[in-house]
Design a protein around this motif. Structure first.
Motif, mmCIF file in Angstrom:
data_model
loop_
_atom_site.group_PDB
_atom_site.id
_atom_site.type_symbol
_atom_site.label_atom_id
_atom_site.label_comp_id
_atom_site.label_asym_id
_atom_site.label_seq_id
_atom_site.Cartn_x
_atom_site.Cartn_y
_atom_site.Cartn_z
ATOM 1 N N ALA A 132 20.716 14.298 42.726
ATOM 2 C CA ALA A 132 21.616 13.362 43.400
ATOM 3 C C ALA A 132 23.063 13.639 43.018
ATOM 4 O O ALA A 132 23.961 13.612 43.870
ATOM 5 C CB ALA A 132 21.243 11.926 43.057
ATOM 6 N N LEU A 133 23.305 13.940 41.743
ATOM 7 C CA LEU A 133 24.654 14.261 41.289
ATOM 8 C C LEU A 133 25.161 15.530 41.955
ATOM 9 O O LEU A 133 26.310 15.590 42.415
ATOM 10 C CB LEU A 133 24.675 14.406 39.763
ATOM 11 N N ASP A 134 24.305 16.528 42.045
ATOM 12 C CA ASP A 134 24.690 17.785 42.692
ATOM 13 C C ASP A 134 25.045 17.560 44.161
ATOM 14 O O ASP A 134 26.047 18.088 44.659
ATOM 15 C CB ASP A 134 23.560 18.812 42.555
ATOM 16 N N LEU A 135 24.251 16.761 44.860
ATOM 17 C CA LEU A 135 24.530 16.468 46.275
ATOM 18 C C LEU A 135 25.858 15.720 46.439
ATOM 19 O O LEU A 135 26.643 16.020 47.343
ATOM 20 C CB LEU A 135 23.388 15.664 46.893
ATOM 21 N N LEU A 136 26.100 14.767 45.564
ATOM 22 C CA LEU A 136 27.365 14.022 45.635
ATOM 23 C C LEU A 136 28.563 14.935 45.356
ATOM 24 O O LEU A 136 29.599 14.827 46.016
ATOM 25 C CB LEU A 136 27.352 12.859 44.648
ATOM 26 N N GLN A 137 28.411 15.843 44.405
ATOM 27 C CA GLN A 137 29.504 16.769 44.107
ATOM 28 C C GLN A 137 29.758 17.716 45.274
ATOM 29 O O GLN A 137 30.911 18.046 45.577
ATOM 30 C CB GLN A 137 29.209 17.545 42.823
#
Length: 150
Positions: free
Chosen positions: A6-11
């Motif tokens: 999820a963090l990777d997608l948001l970044q």
């Protein structure tokens, strides 16, 4: 989906929004250049610039929202890692396994080791011995001090 994904997608989304905002800035600059050069219809160009600014404002708001979500998710990931470490330590204590002690002064050990071994260690600053030397020093004139370098 786990937190890291999820963090990777948001970044990635944050990066994409940043690129779109930079592209809009380029379009706005191009419209301003054509307007100032008098190469286009003024009313139409101003309307186009206003539309671009509105789109940029919306994207900037979205970028701030995503930034806040990223920050919250990063905090959650750090807290979860801390909880996991605490759980492992608690399990070790409950089962009677020895727990490794953290030494926050490890960086000081090389210096302390040198002082203990005598390297660069000035014995004059050691308790009683130093005090006795200073007491007897009062009997001498300053020019006669044995540690005087000149």
């Amino acid at each position: 989906m786990n937190d890291d994904v999820a963090l990777d997608l948001l970044q990635q989304e944050e990066h994409s929004l940043g690129k779109r905002i930079r592209d809009l800035n380029g379009e706005i600059a191009g419209e301003v250049r054509t307007f100032t050069a008098g190469l286009s219809d003024g009313e139409r160009t101003i309307s186009r610039i206003q539309d671009l600014y509105e789109a940029k404002a919306k994207l900037t708001f979205d970028l701030g929202d995503i930034g806040a979500r990223i920050e919250g998710l990063e905090t959650h990931i750090r807290e979860q890692a801390d909880l996991d470490r605490a759980k492992v330590l608690a399990d070790d204590l409950a089962e009677g396994r020895p727990v490794a002690q953290e030494d926050y002064l490890d960086w000081l050990l090389p210096v302390a080791g040198t002082l203990e071994s005598g390297e660069g260690y000035d014995r004059r600053h050691e308790g009683e011995e130093w005090m006795l030397q200073e007491m007897h020093r009062g009997d001498l004139e300053p020019e006669e001090y044995p540690d005087r370098n000149s």
